[in-house]
Design a protein around this motif. Structure first.
Motif, PDB file in Angstrom:
ATOM      1  N   ALA A 222       0.808  -1.221   0.000  1.00  0.00           N
ATOM      2  CA  ALA A 222       0.000   0.000   0.000  1.00  0.00           C
ATOM      3  C   ALA A 222       0.838   1.267   0.000  1.00  0.00           C
ATOM      4  CB  ALA A 222      -0.939  -0.012   1.201  1.00  0.00           C
ATOM      5  N   SER A 223       2.070   1.195   0.482  1.00  0.00           N
ATOM      6  CA  SER A 223       2.912   2.399   0.580  1.00  0.00           C
ATOM      7  C   SER A 223       3.661   2.711  -0.713  1.00  0.00           C
ATOM      8  CB  SER A 223       3.919   2.238   1.726  1.00  0.00           C
ATOM      9  OG  SER A 223       4.770   1.123   1.491  1.00  0.00           O
ATOM     10  N   THR A 224       3.402   1.938  -1.781  1.00  0.00           N
ATOM     11  CA  THR A 224       4.154   2.125  -3.021  1.00  0.00           C
ATOM     12  C   THR A 224       3.230   2.402  -4.203  1.00  0.00           C
ATOM     13  OG1 THR A 224       4.098  -0.234  -3.616  1.00  0.00           O
ATOM     14  CG2 THR A 224       5.920   0.510  -2.221  1.00  0.00           C
ATOM     15  N   ARG A 225       3.784   3.079  -5.211  1.00  0.00           N
ATOM     16  CA  ARG A 225       3.091   3.256  -6.491  1.00  0.00           C
ATOM     17  C   ARG A 225       3.442   2.121  -7.438  1.00  0.00           C
ATOM     18  NH1 ARG A 225       3.818   9.085  -9.087  1.00  0.00           N
ATOM     19  NH2 ARG A 225       6.010   8.456  -9.125  1.00  0.00           N
ATOM     20  N   SER A 226       4.646   1.599  -7.305  1.00  0.00           N
ATOM     21  CA  SER A 226       5.116   0.474  -8.110  1.00  0.00           C
ATOM     22  C   SER A 226       6.318  -0.123  -7.390  1.00  0.00           C
ATOM     23  CB  SER A 226       5.519   0.926  -9.519  1.00  0.00           C
ATOM     24  OG  SER A 226       6.634   1.808  -9.449  1.00  0.00           O
ATOM     25  N   VAL A 227       6.685  -1.331  -7.761  1.00  0.00           N
ATOM     26  CA  VAL A 227       7.878  -1.985  -7.216  1.00  0.00           C
ATOM     27  C   VAL A 227       8.643  -2.581  -8.388  1.00  0.00           C
ATOM     28  CG1 VAL A 227       8.788  -3.833  -5.769  1.00  0.00           C
ATOM     29  CG2 VAL A 227       6.813  -2.502  -4.990  1.00  0.00           C
ATOM     30  N   THR A 228       9.932  -2.273  -8.477  1.00  0.00           N
ATOM     31  CA  THR A 228      10.763  -2.773  -9.570  1.00  0.00           C
ATOM     32  C   THR A 228      11.736  -3.826  -9.050  1.00  0.00           C
ATOM     33  OG1 THR A 228      10.629  -0.661 -10.731  1.00  0.00           O
ATOM     34  CG2 THR A 228      12.403  -2.147 -11.381  1.00  0.00           C
ATOM     35  N   ASP A 229      11.695  -4.990  -9.653  1.00  0.00           N
ATOM     36  CA  ASP A 229      12.648  -6.068  -9.372  1.00  0.00           C
ATOM     37  C   ASP A 229      13.778  -5.921 -10.387  1.00  0.00           C
ATOM     38  OD1 ASP A 229      14.103  -8.408  -9.225  1.00  0.00           O
ATOM     39  OD2 ASP A 229      12.371  -9.733  -9.093  1.00  0.00           O
ATOM     40  N   LEU A 230      14.918  -5.383  -9.928  1.00  0.00           N
ATOM     41  CA  LEU A 230      16.024  -5.098 -10.842  1.00  0.00           C
ATOM     42  C   LEU A 230      16.765  -6.348 -11.281  1.00  0.00           C
ATOM     43  CD1 LEU A 230      17.436  -1.933  -9.021  1.00  0.00           C
ATOM     44  CD2 LEU A 230      16.155  -1.981 -11.164  1.00  0.00           C
ATOM     45  N   GLY A 243      -5.181   3.979 -17.419  1.00  0.00           N
ATOM     46  CA  GLY A 243      -4.473   5.242 -17.579  1.00  0.00           C
ATOM     47  C   GLY A 243      -3.467   5.464 -16.471  1.00  0.00           C
ATOM     48  N   ALA A 244      -3.869   5.158 -15.233  1.00  0.00           N
ATOM     49  CA  ALA A 244      -2.953   5.305 -14.106  1.00  0.00           C
ATOM     50  C   ALA A 244      -1.800   4.319 -14.221  1.00  0.00           C
ATOM     51  CB  ALA A 244      -3.704   5.093 -12.793  1.00  0.00           C
ATOM     52  N   GLN A 245      -2.087   3.115 -14.722  1.00  0.00           N
ATOM     53  CA  GLN A 245      -1.023   2.122 -14.904  1.00  0.00           C
ATOM     54  C   GLN A 245       0.035   2.611 -15.890  1.00  0.00           C
ATOM     55  OE1 GLN A 245      -2.737  -1.608 -16.069  1.00  0.00           O
ATOM     56  NE2 GLN A 245      -3.203  -2.228 -13.972  1.00  0.00           N
ATOM     57  N   ARG A 246      -0.414   3.249 -16.974  1.00  0.00           N
ATOM     58  CA  ARG A 246       0.547   3.775 -17.960  1.00  0.00           C
ATOM     59  C   ARG A 246       1.502   4.762 -17.287  1.00  0.00           C
ATOM     60  NH1 ARG A 246      -2.240   6.825 -22.591  1.00  0.00           N
ATOM     61  NH2 ARG A 246      -3.267   7.724 -20.791  1.00  0.00           N
ATOM     62  N   THR A 247       0.918   5.683 -16.516  1.00  0.00           N
ATOM     63  CA  THR A 247       1.728   6.721 -15.878  1.00  0.00           C
ATOM     64  C   THR A 247       2.704   6.122 -14.878  1.00  0.00           C
ATOM     65  OG1 THR A 247      -0.079   8.302 -16.130  1.00  0.00           O
ATOM     66  CG2 THR A 247       1.638   8.850 -14.537  1.00  0.00           C
ATOM     67  N   MET A 248       2.218   5.196 -14.025  1.00  0.00           N
ATOM     68  CA  MET A 248       3.093   4.605 -13.006  1.00  0.00           C
ATOM     69  C   MET A 248       4.175   3.737 -13.621  1.00  0.00           C
ATOM     70  SD  MET A 248       0.508   3.798  -9.823  1.00  0.00           S
ATOM     71  CE  MET A 248      -0.862   3.173 -10.779  1.00  0.00           C
ATOM     72  N   ALA A 249       3.839   3.039 -14.717  1.00  0.00           N
ATOM     73  CA  ALA A 249       4.845   2.219 -15.394  1.00  0.00           C
ATOM     74  C   ALA A 249       5.953   3.100 -15.972  1.00  0.00           C
ATOM     75  CB  ALA A 249       4.195   1.387 -16.498  1.00  0.00           C
TER      76      ALA A 249
END
Length: 498
Positions: A222-230, A243-249
């Motif tokens: 809940a505390s994140t907009r996205s999480v990236t596994d590098l 639309g929100a997914q496009r922006t966050m991605a």
């Protein structure tokens, strides 16, 4: 990721290379030049006396240059380059000549700082006798001390100062950053984008071009907009609005493209957030096509934020932000932007047109209340929030025309407004509005004080109970990513591996 931002010197840098202070218009670093001279001299097995004799200086003078205690003249640098059989550019390069030299630079800079002087600790002398592992440890220790000091100072006042400084840099560049524009443009061309609205499929293609895959999951922390596994090169996004997914991605990809590292403090966190949001907007509303679209609207004297929104299928807020990026540089129109809640509290603000935002003693505007007679607040009293509301407002700083839209958010209502000085209103749709208001703020008698009759009637007869948020008294969340629950994030990533 690289340790520096990719914003080039033609724009205002928001993030400095790691370990470096932000220095505007700074010249070559004498300490770094000295390291490169010493490295080159040692590689050629030359003594200080030998080099000094060739350049016409004493050995002690060359030594002072090598240690960064004396700044060499241009003629001296040229002579040194000749003596060391290299180009002048080799001595003026921004890169440290070796890993050890880089560590020595970082340690010497740390030990020359005011913060270190205040510790009362004697400095450690760098040189070949200092073991590399000890050098590594000392540098890491200094950086950790700096980090702890930043966390200690990360109060709301610190955050407001950081935000004010960041906004000043944005204003100095007219909120336009060509390096990010160019990166966005290159990605769009590589993905063969046709200039229309960016589809979710095209965003996935951009991610794949960068070596990442996108995954929408229902249990994102809940505390994140996205999480990236590098490691596995996966970007996890929340399920829901496409639309929100496009922006966050795109914002998540922005960290990759801009080669960000974990921010050292809250100021760097804010700067990185601005950069990735800018990058996402530059991809969704590409300069390559949007400038022509807006130029045509200006020619027809029919600029409207809602047209930019509808052309690229983005939110009104993003369209308004994007307009501020392009308006001054490409259309020669100074502007201001605000996002406020229905009580008039500023969430975000930007201006290069001379409008006077309310500020606190630190110069910050976020959290301040705007005049109730400004367009951004008047829009809440209109019957149809879906339609843009335009108004002229006479202020002590001049007359401004603004257009605003109000929306009901998940937690509270807010408005987004864009304005410009009166002399530039001729380019905008809605300039014929008859709505006009007058603001005397910051004069308290304008709207901050109750009417005299009411104040007299209720004097000593009322006692409101204020709603005080505990966050006002607390420090900002510590860590590289303020407010993010790292335990939840790592547990989430573990679940994805199962």
């Amino acid at each position: 990721m690289s340790s520096s931002s990719l914003l080039d010197t033609s724009s205002v840098r928001l993030v400095a290379p790691r370990g470096e202070p932000v220095r505007e218009h700074a010249g070559p670093d004498p300490l770094l030049i000295g390291k490169r001279i010493r490295h080159r001299r040692k590689a050629l097995h030359l003594t200080l006396d030998a080099v000094a004799a060739q350049v016409g200086l004493s050995a002690s003078a060359v030594s002072l240059i090598e240690t960064g205690k004396r700044e060499a003249k241009v003629s001296t640098v040229v002579a040194l380059a000749s003596a060391l059989r290299c180009e002048v550019s080799d001595l003026l390069s921004d890169a440290a000549p070796s890993r050890r030299a880089e560590l020595e630079l970082r340690l010497e800079r740390a030990q020359r700082s005011a913060a270190f002087s205040g510790l009362g600790v004697p400095p450690v002398r760098t040189g070949p006798r200092l073991p590399l592992d000890a050098l590594e440890s000392l540098v890491a220790l200094h950086e950790r001390i700096d980090q702890l000091a930043a966390e200690r100072d990360a109060t709301p006042e610190y955050a407001r100062r950081a935000n004010a400084e960041l906004r000043a840099k944005m204003r100095a560049s007219d909120n336009y950053f060509p390096a990010i524009e160019n990166l966005a443009d290159e990605l769009l061309l590589a993905s063969e984008h046709d200039g229309g609205p960016l589809t979710k499929h095209r965003v996935s293609a951009i991610a794949e071009h960068l070596g990442f895959t996108l995954h929408a999951v229902p249990d994102l922390p809940a505390s994140t907009r996205s999480v990236t596994d590098l490691v596995n090169r996966c970007i996890y996004l929340p399920t829901g609005d496409a639309g929100a997914q496009r922006t966050m991605a795109l914002a998540a990809l922005g960290h990759i493209v801009l080669e960000h590292e974990p921010p050292r403090d809250y100021a760097e966190f804010l700067a990185q957030r601005v950069e990735v949001n800018y990058f996402a907007a530059a991809v969704l509303v590409p300069q390559r096509w949007a400038v022509g679209f807006l130029a045509d609207a200006k020619r027809d004297k029919d600029i409207a934020i809602e047209d930019l929104r509808d052309r690229y299928l983005v939110s009104y807020e993003m369209a308004a932000h994007r307009f501020t990026n392009l308006a001054t540089i490409h259309l020669q129109i100074p502007v201001h932007f605000m996002k406020i809640n229905s009580s008039g509290v500023i969430y975000k603000a930007y201006a290069n047109d001379g409008v006077d935002f309310p500020t606190d003693s630190s110069g910050a505007v976020e959290g301040q209340k705007v005049c109730r007679y400004w367009t951004a607040r008047e829009v809440f009293s209109t019957a149809d929030w879906s339609q843009p509301y335009q108004q002229y407002t006479d202020t002590p700083a001049g007359t401004f025309w603004c257009t605003a839209v109000a929306e009901r958010g998940e937690h509270e209502s807010y408005s987004v407004s864009v304005g410009t000085p009166y002399q530039h209103v001729k380019w905008f749709r809605g300039r014929e509005t008859t709505h006009r208001s007058r603001s005397r703020c910051p004069d308290p008698s304008c709207c901050q004080l109750p009417p005299r009759e009411l104040a007299a009637k209720w004097a000593d007869a009322s006692w409101p109970s204020a709603r005080v948020h505990s966050a006002l008294l607390a420090s900002l969340p510590a860590g590289a990513f303020p407010g993010v629950d790292q335990t939840e994030v790592l547990q989430f990533l573990e679940r994805q591996q199962g």
